[in-house]
Design a protein around this motif. Sequence first.
Motif, PDB file in Angstrom:
ATOM      1  N   PRO A 114      -1.527   2.618 -14.790  1.00 10.50           N
ATOM      2  CA  PRO A 114      -1.239   2.728 -16.221  1.00 10.50           C
ATOM      3  C   PRO A 114       0.215   3.119 -16.502  1.00 10.50           C
ATOM      4  N   LEU A 115       0.832   3.839 -15.594  1.00  4.25           N
ATOM      5  CA  LEU A 115       2.232   4.232 -15.776  1.00  4.25           C
ATOM      6  C   LEU A 115       3.171   3.060 -15.518  1.00  4.25           C
ATOM      7  N   PHE A 116       2.842   2.208 -14.549  1.00  6.03           N
ATOM      8  CA  PHE A 116       3.598   0.967 -14.368  1.00  6.03           C
ATOM      9  C   PHE A 116       3.446   0.088 -15.608  1.00  6.03           C
ATOM     10  N   ALA A 117       2.225  -0.017 -16.136  1.00  3.68           N
ATOM     11  CA  ALA A 117       1.994  -0.834 -17.334  1.00  3.68           C
ATOM     12  C   ALA A 117       2.848  -0.335 -18.494  1.00  3.68           C
ATOM     13  N   ALA A 118       2.904   0.976 -18.684  1.00  2.00           N
ATOM     14  CA  ALA A 118       3.725   1.546 -19.763  1.00  2.00           C
ATOM     15  C   ALA A 118       5.203   1.259 -19.534  1.00  2.00           C
ATOM     16  N   SER A 119       5.648   1.319 -18.299  1.00  2.00           N
ATOM     17  CA  SER A 119       7.043   1.026 -17.971  1.00  2.00           C
ATOM     18  C   SER A 119       7.372  -0.447 -18.218  1.00  2.00           C
ATOM     19  N   ILE A 120       6.467  -1.335 -17.819  1.00  2.00           N
ATOM     20  CA  ILE A 120       6.660  -2.772 -18.065  1.00  2.00           C
ATOM     21  C   ILE A 120       6.672  -3.038 -19.571  1.00  2.00           C
ATOM     22  N   GLU A 121       5.813  -2.361 -20.302  1.00  2.00           N
ATOM     23  CA  GLU A 121       5.774  -2.503 -21.765  1.00  2.00           C
ATOM     24  C   GLU A 121       7.117  -2.087 -22.379  1.00  2.00           C
ATOM     25  N   ARG A 122       7.638  -0.939 -21.969  1.00  2.00           N
ATOM     26  CA  ARG A 122       8.954  -0.498 -22.483  1.00  2.00           C
ATOM     27  C   ARG A 122      10.026  -1.525 -22.163  1.00  2.00           C
ATOM     28  N   HIS A 123      10.015  -2.035 -20.948  1.00  2.00           N
ATOM     29  CA  HIS A 123      10.993  -3.042 -20.527  1.00  2.00           C
ATOM     30  C   HIS A 123      10.870  -4.288 -21.390  1.00  2.00           C
ATOM     31  N   ALA A 124       9.643  -4.747 -21.609  1.00  2.00           N
ATOM     32  CA  ALA A 124       9.405  -5.966 -22.398  1.00  2.00           C
ATOM     33  C   ALA A 124       9.878  -5.780 -23.839  1.00  2.00           C
ATOM     34  N   LEU A 125       9.552  -4.656 -24.432  1.00  2.00           N
ATOM     35  CA  LEU A 125       9.925  -4.425 -25.830  1.00  2.00           C
ATOM     36  C   LEU A 125      11.425  -4.207 -25.988  1.00  2.00           C
ATOM     37  N   ARG A 126      12.035  -3.535 -25.015  1.00  2.00           N
ATOM     38  CA  ARG A 126      13.495  -3.317 -25.051  1.00  2.00           C
ATOM     39  C   ARG A 126      14.243  -4.655 -24.968  1.00  2.00           C
ATOM     40  N   HIS A 127      13.781  -5.523 -24.076  1.00  2.00           N
ATOM     41  CA  HIS A 127      14.460  -6.804 -23.901  1.00  2.00           C
ATOM     42  C   HIS A 127      14.156  -7.780 -25.037  1.00  2.00           C
ATOM     43  N   ALA A 128      12.988  -7.628 -25.678  1.00  2.00           N
ATOM     44  CA  ALA A 128      12.683  -8.469 -26.847  1.00  2.00           C
ATOM     45  C   ALA A 128      13.606  -8.111 -28.005  1.00  2.00           C
TER      46      ALA A 128
END
Length: 179
Positions: free
Chosen positions: A161-175
């Motif tokens: 779940p912590l990797f998922a949250a990190s990937i989510e932050r990365h995705a939203l930051r780059h969007a």
Amino acid sequence: MEDTVIVDTSYSAIINAPLDNIDIPAWCFSLPDEEYQGCSPAHVAAGATRARDGRRMSINVEVIGGTPMVQHYVEQKSSPHHLLLRSISDLFTSSGRTTMEVNWELSVKAMDDGRCEFTNRVYTRPTEEFSAYLDRQGIPFDLFRAQRQPVSAAHNAGETPLFAASIERHALRHAKAAA
């Protein structure tokens, strides 16, 4: 070969970002050290480099079940929604240094327009060096496997779940950066 698998764990978590915004390899190979450390108390350090043949490599240091490991994850298959990495990882035990094959597979699939399911799979196999290490210690493979499985499963369950949250932050930051 299934009898030589030490551990095969797979856990999933939700990412609150559209599938088109997610690029797992971009996240993995740019993961800051501090962000990696925040994904598990067992994570010590992370960095990225290239293998001798030019493929991307993620270097991770973690301590699982009291054993420090240095993982040299080389890119095997890569697309924005699927990444397969393979490492001949160094283990530093109280009885000496050895190696183990660790495969790390990350994937994501859309659930709806704004959410995805992230899956974090880790499976390990003994190297010849590791089998010889167990033989020198007088440790039966099945006993080692039985002891390692719950430790590895708990680690994967905690980091997913912590990797998922990190990937989510990365995705939203780059969007946002692309907008």
